[in-house]
Design a protein around this motif. Structure first.
Motif, short mmCIF file in Angstrom:
data_model
loop_
_atom_site.label_atom_id
_atom_site.label_comp_id
_atom_site.label_asym_id
_atom_site.label_seq_id
_atom_site.Cartn_x
_atom_site.Cartn_y
_atom_site.Cartn_z
N GLY A 1 -7.81 -4.92 -1.91
CA GLY A 1 -8.03 -3.58 -2.46
C GLY A 1 -6.84 -2.68 -2.20
O GLY A 1 -6.42 -1.91 -3.07
N THR A 2 -6.29 -2.76 -0.99
CA THR A 2 -5.12 -1.94 -0.64
C THR A 2 -3.94 -2.29 -1.53
O THR A 2 -3.28 -1.41 -2.10
N MET A 3 -3.65 -3.56 -1.68
CA MET A 3 -2.50 -3.97 -2.48
C MET A 3 -2.70 -3.63 -3.95
O MET A 3 -1.77 -3.16 -4.62
N LEU A 4 -3.91 -3.83 -4.47
CA LEU A 4 -4.18 -3.47 -5.86
C LEU A 4 -4.08 -1.97 -6.08
O LEU A 4 -3.67 -1.52 -7.16
N GLY A 5 -4.45 -1.19 -5.07
CA GLY A 5 -4.36 0.26 -5.17
C GLY A 5 -2.92 0.71 -5.36
O GLY A 5 -2.63 1.55 -6.21
N ALA B 1 -1.52 -0.53 5.63
CA ALA B 1 -2.56 -1.55 5.48
C ALA B 1 -3.97 -0.97 5.55
O ALA B 1 -4.90 -1.51 4.97
N ALA B 2 -4.10 0.16 6.26
CA ALA B 2 -5.42 0.78 6.41
C ALA B 2 -5.77 1.70 5.24
O ALA B 2 -6.86 2.28 5.21
N THR B 3 -4.87 1.84 4.28
CA THR B 3 -5.10 2.73 3.15
C THR B 3 -6.09 2.13 2.17
O THR B 3 -5.89 1.01 1.69
N PRO B 4 -7.19 2.82 1.84
CA PRO B 4 -8.15 2.29 0.88
C PRO B 4 -7.62 2.36 -0.54
O PRO B 4 -6.67 3.09 -0.84
N PHE B 5 -8.22 1.60 -1.44
CA PHE B 5 -7.77 1.49 -2.83
C PHE B 5 -7.61 2.84 -3.50
O PHE B 5 -6.61 3.11 -4.19
N SER C 1 6.37 -2.00 -4.15
CA SER C 1 6.98 -2.92 -3.18
C SER C 1 6.03 -3.23 -2.03
O SER C 1 6.20 -4.23 -1.33
N TYR C 2 5.00 -2.39 -1.86
CA TYR C 2 4.01 -2.64 -0.82
C TYR C 2 3.23 -3.93 -1.08
O TYR C 2 2.69 -4.53 -0.15
#
Length: 265
Positions: free
Chosen positions: A9-13, A174-178, A138-139
């Motif tokens: 979810g984080t990466m897709l966000g 990494a703790a950032t929600p989508f 890039s994240y």
């Protein structure tokens, strides 16, 4: 580091934010071109001026004021107010608005139609938006490197203090929600583009008519205020959602003022 993990979810966000903040200014420019038949030259100039003035030239005073070890840099970096207002706000205001003035006064002096201001603003703000979009996307690569345990390149050459700082930064990302990048990040870029278009109208008027010359320092002040307002988050006076709402309101207010000026040009 082994316990750190980037959720899908984080990466897709971040990917969603990256795609949208790149696509939005492109679609806006296409819409503006079709609606007004305005020249694309001012937009292209804006795409050149932002990286030249807003990134490259700005690094010169930033190095002496924020990075080089001297009494002035220590005073600025050691005070959250000074760092936010000078490092985050004033330098951006001086160089970006200065770049706008140079563009309208010299590079676009033959483009006298008021539509030039809007076209330039889309190019200037659009390049910044795309720049941010590429950065946040890039994240995804960083997340994949962390999740697969291939972080050696990220920490290569770092001493213990910098490695700890990078680890803390990665944990925050990494703790950032989508929804944070996908919603708030996109809202911030939309607000920034509106603000850049508004300031382009301000500076265009200042460069074209002497009676509006006061709008040039006004644009620098407004830019400083907007960028420097991040100090409120750093001090814990306002959360991220509140900050984005403030930025959106600030951009809307400047857009209203710019529309009044635009109609008089």
């Amino acid at each position: 580091m082994s316990e750190l993990h980037f959720s899908m979810g984080t990466m897709l966000g971040y990917v969603a934010e990256g795609i949208m903040v790149i696509l939005i200014p492109v679609l806006l420019l296409i819409f503006w071109k079709r609606k007004t038949k305005a020249s694309l030259i001012p937009a292209i100039v804006g795409m050149v001026i932002f990286p030249l003035f807003g990134i490259l030239l700005k690094t010169i005073p930033a190095y002496f004021l924020l990075i080089m070890d001297n009494p002035v840099s220590r005073a600025i970096t050691g005070n959250v107010w000074l760092y936010s207002i000078i490092g985050g706000g004033l330098l951006a205001g001086l160089f970006e608005e200065g770049g706008r003035f140079v563009a309208f006064r010299f590079l676009l002096k033959k483009h006298t139609d008021r539509k030039t201001a809007i076209s330039y603003g889309i190019g200037h703000g659009g390049f910044e938006s795309a720049y941010v979009g590429v950065s946040v996307m890039s994240y995804l690569m960083i997340g994949l490197m962390v999740n697969t345990g291939n972080t050696s390149l990220l920490f290569e050459g770092l001493d213990e203090a910098n490695a700890a700082a990078l680890t803390a930064q990665l944990e925050t990302i990494a703790a950032t929600p989508f929804w944070t990048p996908a919603v708030l990040g996109v809202l911030e870029r939309c607000s920034a583009i509106v603000f850049h278009i508004s300031m382009s109208v301000f500076v265009f008027a200042a460069a074209r008519e002497k009676k509006y010359i006061f709008l040039f320092p006004t644009a620098i002040l407004l830019h400083t205020m907007l960028n420097g307002s991040t100090v409120f988050v750093q001090l814990g006076w306002i959360n991220t959602i509140g900050m984005e709402c403030f930025i959106a309101a600030f951009a809307a207010a400047t857009a209203y003022l710019a529309s009044r000026i635009y109609k008089k040009l």
